[in-house]
Design an enzyme around this catalytic site. Structure first.
Site, mmCIF file in Angstrom:
data_model
loop_
_atom_site.group_PDB
_atom_site.id
_atom_site.type_symbol
_atom_site.label_atom_id
_atom_site.label_comp_id
_atom_site.label_asym_id
_atom_site.label_seq_id
_atom_site.Cartn_x
_atom_site.Cartn_y
_atom_site.Cartn_z
ATOM 1 N N ASN A 10 -3.054 -2.570 10.510
ATOM 2 C CA ASN A 10 -1.829 -2.035 9.872
ATOM 3 C C ASN A 10 -1.841 -0.713 10.213
ATOM 4 O OD1 ASN A 10 0.207 -1.205 8.344
ATOM 5 N ND2 ASN A 10 -0.919 -1.321 6.316
ATOM 6 N N LYS A 12 0.566 1.444 10.098
ATOM 7 C CA LYS A 12 1.253 2.264 9.204
ATOM 8 C C LYS A 12 2.239 3.282 9.955
ATOM 9 C CE LYS A 12 -2.529 2.037 6.125
ATOM 10 N NZ LYS A 12 -3.256 2.793 4.959
ATOM 11 N N HIS A 96 2.249 -4.390 0.175
ATOM 12 C CA HIS A 96 1.157 -3.535 0.704
ATOM 13 C C HIS A 96 1.077 -2.572 -0.689
ATOM 14 C CE1 HIS A 96 -1.383 -0.122 2.495
ATOM 15 N NE2 HIS A 96 -1.801 -1.006 3.047
ATOM 16 N N GLU A 98 0.969 0.894 -0.577
ATOM 17 C CA GLU A 98 1.815 1.817 -0.300
ATOM 18 C C GLU A 98 3.194 1.541 -0.577
ATOM 19 O OE1 GLU A 98 0.213 2.533 3.489
ATOM 20 O OE2 GLU A 98 -1.788 3.205 2.570
ATOM 21 N N GLU A 168 -6.875 -6.096 -1.327
ATOM 22 C CA GLU A 168 -7.073 -4.680 -0.892
ATOM 23 C C GLU A 168 -7.176 -3.810 -2.193
ATOM 24 O OE1 GLU A 168 -5.567 -3.778 3.237
ATOM 25 O OE2 GLU A 168 -3.886 -3.529 1.843
ATOM 26 N N GLY A 174 -8.002 3.784 2.792
ATOM 27 C CA GLY A 174 -7.834 5.098 3.590
ATOM 28 C C GLY A 174 -8.938 5.965 2.739
ATOM 29 N N SER A 214 -11.005 0.395 4.047
ATOM 30 C CA SER A 214 -11.880 0.752 4.842
ATOM 31 C C SER A 214 -13.033 0.061 5.493
ATOM 32 C CB SER A 214 -12.790 2.022 3.762
ATOM 33 O OG SER A 214 -12.060 3.118 3.357
ATOM 34 N N GLY A 235 -6.669 -0.378 8.268
ATOM 35 C CA GLY A 235 -5.619 0.524 8.600
ATOM 36 C C GLY A 235 -6.271 1.506 9.789
#
Ligand code: PEP
Length: 257
Positions: A10, A12, A96, A98, A168, A174, A214, A235
């Protein structure tokens, strides 16, 4: 049934035209000929076409990080499933954390997108996962169950063949704080049990559940070794050819076991 490991990056809002092209060029070289593991990345919408063109002729799959549920019209800044396909991409990431927690996307909105993406013939990766406070309050299973049941409402057992679930835990995204293999396995097994309740044991057994949060070359092996962990959504470590290659290579080793 053997589920094929699926490792997806991803990117982003992190790549440029140049850095994305360099990533694909590097990965095409390091991953040439690998077909026992599926891999690819969700890239910024403005680079979908360029990335799909760069990846042509390889097994690197390209997807969008989001889409809207309407086919066209006055929806400034949104993109449709047809637009994603027009760019040569084949998959879309929906739900996701976010999108949920920064942009306020609800389970209901995500569900309309899931349904439209499936109708458009895109492969869908539906991301779910609990916040740290929800885990601390003992609500992990309840949150994942709600996001699954609402996110997949109206989806048929046949359509599940083109859906991957990405578990996730939000507190691990992150942050460098990864779920332990036991924590991941426990959540994945629960997710699979809900899928079995919704779609039957055969569909649940065939559905891939990625872990995200992570994941890196140092922890990937133990995570993929869990019986219900079928890949990763990554990510940070998807932005370096060396790290992403190591993750896929670990998938290849796990697939060979
Ligand atoms: C993600 O963005 O879905 C993610 C898992 O990020 P990271 O690997 O950086 O934690």
């Amino acid at each position: 049934m053997a589920r094929k490991i699926f490792i997806a990056g991803n990117w982003k809002m992190n790549t440029t035209l140049e850095s994305g092209a360099a990533l694909v060029a590097g990965l095409k070289e390091t991953l040439a000929g690998i077909d026992t593991v599926e891999f690819g990345a969700f890239v910024p919408a403005c680079y979908l076409g360029a990335t799909a063109a760069n990846a042509a002729g390889s097994n690197f799959q390209v997807g969008a990080q989001n889409m809207y549920f309407e086919p066209k019209g006055a929806f400034t800044a949104e993109i449709s499933g047809d637009m994603i396909k027009d760019c040569g991409a084949t998959m879309v990431l929906l739900g996701h954390s976010e999108r949920r927690h920064i942009f306020g996307e609800t389970d209901e909105l995500i569900n309309t997108k899931v349904q439209k993406a499936l109708a458009d013939g895109l492969q869908v990766i539906l991301a779910i996962g609990e916040l740290l406070e929800e885990r601390k309050a003992g609500e992990t299973n309840a949150v994942n169950e709600r996001q699954l049941r609402k996110g997949l409402a109206g989806v048929t057992a046949e359509q599940m063949a083109t859906i991957t679930i990405a578990y996730e835990p939000v507190w691990a995204i992150g942050t460098g704080e990864v779920a332990t293999p036991d924590q991941a396995q426990e959540a994945h097994a629960y997710v699979r049990s809900i899928l079995a309740d919704m779609f039957g044991a055969e569909v649940a057994d065939a559905t891939r559940i990625q872990y995200g949060g992570s994941m890196n070359p140092g922890n990937v092996e133990n995570l993929l070794a869990q019986p219900d962990v079928d890949g990763g959504l990554i990510g940070g470590a998807s932005l370096k050819v060396e790290d992403f290659t190591a993750l896929i290579t670990a998938g290849v080793a796990e697939a060979a076991k």
